[in-house]
Design a protein around this motif. Sequence first.
Motif, PDB file in Angstrom:
ATOM      1  N   ASP A 228       0.852  -1.190   0.000  1.00  0.00           N
ATOM      2  CA  ASP A 228       0.000   0.000   0.000  1.00  0.00           C
ATOM      3  C   ASP A 228       0.891   1.245   0.000  1.00  0.00           C
ATOM      4  N   GLY A 253      -6.410  -7.302   1.055  1.00  0.00           N
ATOM      5  CA  GLY A 253      -6.442  -5.880   1.366  1.00  0.00           C
ATOM      6  C   GLY A 253      -6.107  -4.927   0.238  1.00  0.00           C
ATOM      7  N   SER A 304      -4.621  -6.496   6.199  1.00  0.00           N
ATOM      8  CA  SER A 304      -5.905  -5.889   6.568  1.00  0.00           C
ATOM      9  C   SER A 304      -6.277  -6.243   8.003  1.00  0.00           C
TER      10      SER A 304
END
Length: 449
Positions: A228, A253, A304
């Motif tokens: 991310d 995620g 996540s």
Amino acid sequence: MKVVKFGGSSVASAEQILKMIDIVASDADRRIVVVSAPGKRHSDDTKVTDLLIALANTVLEGGDYETDLQQVVSRYAEIQQDLELSESVVATIEADLRGRIENRTTNALQFMDAMKASGEDNNAKVIAAAFNKKGCPAKYVNPGEVGMLLSDEFGNAEVLPESFDQLAELKASSEIIIFPGFFGSTKTGEVATFPRGGSDITGAILAAAVKADVYENFTDVDSVYAMDPRLVPTAPAIERMTYREMRELSYAGFGVFHEEAIIPAVHAHIPICIKNTNRPQAPGTLVTLTREVGDQVVVGIASSDGFCSISIDKYMMNREIGFGRRLLQILEEEGISYEHTPSGIDSISVILKSSELCTQKESVILERIKAELTPDSVEVEYGLALLMLVGEGMHFALGNAAQATRALGDAGVNIEMINMGASETSIMFAVKETDRKKAIHALGESYFG
Ligand code: ASP
């Protein structure tokens, strides 16, 4: 032939819609265009789908919904004005929303789906008008009318197999097709939606149905990143990955592509290309059945929050035939879906999404486990995060689990559980939610520098 899908931020304003028209017009192979509802124009904005959910809830509670309704209408009015489309477009959308409210069924889930679906449906009509105004012949199609048939699991529907043959006929259209994402029709004619983010699924189904050469998924990032980028800004872009890697990362995620959208593309072997509406010249990420592993053993690391575990201890569990089956059967009978089951000789844990367990369900399940499996102990732990290390190369390369556990250990992160499947495409670590960011930074540093 290419099927192209534009996500919420790519159709959130007139400016974005004009970029999208340019992208489609620049390649004659882009014949089927799937669109989301208007998404966020900036980080504090609200998606039209969320506005529609709020509106539907106010209606269901019997409240005064005028303000909520006007909020939705004003998003379309802004687009209509900036694109200089006829004012009747907005009047039609307002009438459509009022019609959906007035003709609502008593089934709340069904009504909610009809309202949510209006986001994509009305946007597709606006976008088709915008294409035509720009001199690009295009037509809106209604998913139910052209055979996008879904199961009647409202809010969580799945495509019915007979849809594919009917949708294949869209190939013959001489005009560009503007297809609203996210919803279809049940066999009895009710509107049903996929899970949230489901326009990706619509695009994949259409790409499979028309046997497209590629399914292009336009979003607001240049590519999928190995981690991310908001948490690890140095994460490298992924140029190439396999369907299996994408599915694992989406599941764990990565928000760029819906995990369920992989399946139709896999079955029909359609390559998926994730691209940026704001920088269409960037190559994006190509997702295919196989890839050259090279030195890219681990392709990405996802994480996540929001998981919990039920951990059961029983001395000599390994000798008790059927223990695992009976445990999972309890969950099945209580309608609970589980994620992973790491186990030892005298212990087994079941990892679930915390949202699956309400207090009442939790006590029923614990009582049943105690009565039917007579364990020595059973415990529920909330607040777990899952970290998923993903890469087809792990099947061949040595030392990946060691590298990850060393990185986590050095960062002072306690690993609560580890799970690696036989495919060796991923290794899952469960850690406390409070340790997630620390863990992600440690793994990022170790794998991507
Ligand atoms: N508009 C829907 C959502 O926000 C579906 C989508 O955009 O894919 O979930």
